[in-house]
Enzyme design. Sequence first.
Site, mmCIF file in Angstrom:
data_model
loop_
_atom_site.group_PDB
_atom_site.id
_atom_site.type_symbol
_atom_site.label_atom_id
_atom_site.label_comp_id
_atom_site.label_asym_id
_atom_site.label_seq_id
_atom_site.Cartn_x
_atom_site.Cartn_y
_atom_site.Cartn_z
ATOM 1 N N GLY A 27 68.813 36.730 28.697
ATOM 2 C CA GLY A 27 67.642 37.263 27.973
ATOM 3 C C GLY A 27 67.293 38.345 29.043
ATOM 4 N N LYS A 71 61.489 41.766 28.034
ATOM 5 C CA LYS A 71 60.354 42.112 28.766
ATOM 6 C C LYS A 71 60.349 41.237 29.976
ATOM 7 C CE LYS A 71 57.231 41.974 25.520
ATOM 8 N NZ LYS A 71 58.114 41.892 24.241
ATOM 9 N N ARG A 95 55.415 34.632 21.557
ATOM 10 C CA ARG A 95 54.429 34.641 20.505
ATOM 11 C C ARG A 95 53.495 35.809 20.243
ATOM 12 N NH1 ARG A 95 48.982 32.324 23.275
ATOM 13 N NH2 ARG A 95 49.186 32.754 25.267
ATOM 14 N N ASN A 112 59.304 29.986 25.801
ATOM 15 C CA ASN A 112 58.306 29.274 25.476
ATOM 16 C C ASN A 112 58.757 28.389 24.266
ATOM 17 O OD1 ASN A 112 56.089 28.917 27.048
ATOM 18 N ND2 ASN A 112 55.530 31.304 26.718
ATOM 19 N N HIS A 153 52.536 23.929 30.262
ATOM 20 C CA HIS A 153 52.039 25.413 30.483
ATOM 21 C C HIS A 153 51.146 25.471 29.024
ATOM 22 C CE1 HIS A 153 52.193 29.540 30.885
ATOM 23 N NE2 HIS A 153 53.129 29.702 29.824
HETATM 24 P P1 NAD Z 1 61.551 39.706 24.438
HETATM 25 O O1 NAD Z 1 61.396 39.876 23.059
HETATM 26 O O2 NAD Z 1 60.986 40.835 24.994
HETATM 27 O O3 NAD Z 1 62.656 39.300 25.099
HETATM 28 C C1 NAD Z 1 63.421 38.161 24.699
HETATM 29 C C2 NAD Z 1 64.996 38.614 24.806
HETATM 30 O O4 NAD Z 1 65.728 37.351 24.274
HETATM 31 C C3 NAD Z 1 65.049 39.579 23.653
HETATM 32 O O5 NAD Z 1 65.925 40.855 24.383
HETATM 33 C C4 NAD Z 1 66.523 38.781 22.795
HETATM 34 O O6 NAD Z 1 67.573 39.778 22.389
HETATM 35 C C5 NAD Z 1 67.009 37.873 23.559
HETATM 36 N N1 NAD Z 1 67.692 36.933 23.013
HETATM 37 C C6 NAD Z 1 67.248 36.039 21.881
HETATM 38 N N2 NAD Z 1 68.233 35.073 21.358
HETATM 39 C C7 NAD Z 1 69.024 35.219 22.534
HETATM 40 C C8 NAD Z 1 70.352 34.434 22.964
HETATM 41 N N3 NAD Z 1 70.709 33.501 22.123
HETATM 42 N N4 NAD Z 1 70.864 34.427 23.972
HETATM 43 C C9 NAD Z 1 70.061 35.646 24.829
HETATM 44 N N5 NAD Z 1 69.254 36.395 24.507
HETATM 45 C C10 NAD Z 1 68.695 36.273 23.473
HETATM 46 O O7 NAD Z 1 60.562 38.688 24.683
HETATM 47 P P2 NAD Z 1 59.766 38.356 26.193
HETATM 48 O O8 NAD Z 1 58.516 38.802 26.506
HETATM 49 O O9 NAD Z 1 60.603 38.694 27.358
HETATM 50 O O10 NAD Z 1 59.617 36.621 26.280
HETATM 51 C C11 NAD Z 1 60.791 35.992 26.120
HETATM 52 C C12 NAD Z 1 60.345 34.516 26.112
HETATM 53 O O11 NAD Z 1 59.614 34.114 27.402
HETATM 54 C C13 NAD Z 1 59.284 34.075 25.336
HETATM 55 O O12 NAD Z 1 59.705 32.731 24.645
HETATM 56 C C14 NAD Z 1 57.989 34.180 25.814
HETATM 57 O O13 NAD Z 1 56.964 33.437 25.410
HETATM 58 C C15 NAD Z 1 58.455 33.600 27.234
HETATM 59 N N6 NAD Z 1 57.595 33.952 28.392
HETATM 60 C C16 NAD Z 1 57.121 32.858 29.162
HETATM 61 C C17 NAD Z 1 56.476 33.151 30.260
HETATM 62 C C18 NAD Z 1 56.126 31.907 31.311
HETATM 63 O O14 NAD Z 1 55.414 32.164 32.132
HETATM 64 N N7 NAD Z 1 57.000 30.551 31.175
HETATM 65 C C19 NAD Z 1 55.831 34.386 30.480
HETATM 66 C C20 NAD Z 1 56.248 35.279 29.599
HETATM 67 C C21 NAD Z 1 57.154 35.263 28.605
HETATM 68 C C1 MLT Z 2 52.229 33.201 29.818
HETATM 69 O O1 MLT Z 2 51.576 32.382 29.889
HETATM 70 O O2 MLT Z 2 51.997 34.561 30.435
HETATM 71 C C2 MLT Z 2 53.515 33.054 28.786
HETATM 72 O O3 MLT Z 2 53.407 31.613 28.461
HETATM 73 C C3 MLT Z 2 53.404 33.953 27.821
HETATM 74 C C4 MLT Z 2 52.212 33.545 26.523
HETATM 75 O O4 MLT Z 2 51.282 33.411 26.856
HETATM 76 O O5 MLT Z 2 52.738 33.348 25.402
#
Ligand code: NAD
Ligand code: MLT
Length: 301
Positions: free
Chosen positions: A7, A10, A81, A118, A170
């Site tokens: 992935g 962002k 989300r 998430n 989380h």
């Molecule tokens: P985003 O949409 O910018 O990026 C997600 C990426 O995943 C995209 O580029 C998409 O093409 C890719 N993707 C989808 N299916 C795929 C697959 N099968 N194989 C490889 N890549 C694939 O979203 P984001 O803001 O980067 O967030 C990504 C995930 O991380 C979300 O679920 C978000 O909630 C989570 N997140 C978690 C935290 C944390 O603290 N745990 C923090 C931020 C974001």
């Molecule tokens: C965060 O806490 O920053 C991540 O889990 C992204 C979110 O809030 O959905």
Amino acid sequence: TKIGFIGTGKIGQTIAFNTLMGGYVDEAVLYDIIPDLPEKFEHELRHALASRRLKTEVLGTNSLDDVTSCDVVVVTAGKPRKPGMDRRDLFVENAKIIASLAKELPKRNDAIYVMVSNPVDMMASIFMKVSGKYTISTGDQVETMRMRSFIAKKLKVPVNYVNGYVGGEHGDDAVILWSTVTVKDQLVGDKVDKEEVERYVKSIPGDIIKAMGGTTWGPGTIIEEIIRSIVLNENKVMSIAFPHYFEDEIVHISEPVVVGRKIGPSLESLLDEKDRWHLISATKDFYSFYKESLNRIQILA
Ligand code: NAD
Ligand code: MLT
């Protein structure tokens, strides 16, 4: 050390950038399903590495076959989300992606798997259930830093005076482990409005998503610190979610734990009874939602 980033959206980009700038990675592979995205991101990182005079090898790819022999694999693939949504609302959609990666990645990588997508703790449990490979979730280390930063600002003290952890799941069910929270090594007690701290920790990510489209810099830095502690075997105490055996499932719940090449031991025994009770209640709540959701998607079918 070789690290796989699954992935490159962002948060995947932010984590990969921070990690590579740390200078402790020999090789990195960036994978996404969007054509050209990981490849062009590879170029961006190469330019940054050239500026820092770092010789890390990087490959951006749309083929999982290129993701091989990694020591650590960081999974950020999946939907984020939108404002107003709960992280658990992403369960069904992201579980399908995570389960399919869990079938493919271990064939090529005998790695420690670090889940970020998430709802992150449940996705870690699914990844481990399907792959059988040791998986951790970045869990509440993010909340932990949000809590410390807010208390430091409120009490007008440097942030390095504030210690303590957030645990549980989380997100909205996270619990501040007040028996660990200290300022200048003194329990914080009623020096802060506890409800206000809790409100901030739970609401700030949603507010950031609304204004900035996603959280990146905070988690992107905090998660790099988790990766670094594993790769360099730093053995830092962090509140990440690691596998707990509960009823008939493995569930991922955060509590302060030593993070190195090996995860553990946990510092749970140092918590007071109230904090421990909160963790048990978070575990039960996790289990009931997780179990019901697994039935809905028939994950192992
Ligand atoms: P985003 O949409 O910018 O990026 C997600 C990426 O995943 C995209 O580029 C998409 O093409 C890719 N993707 C989808 N299916 C795929 C697959 N099968 N194989 C490889 N890549 C694939 O979203 P984001 O803001 O980067 O967030 C990504 C995930 O991380 C979300 O679920 C978000 O909630 C989570 N997140 C978690 C935290 C944390 O603290 N745990 C923090 C931020 C974001
Ligand atoms: C965060 O806490 O920053 C991540 O889990 C992204 C979110 O809030 O959905």
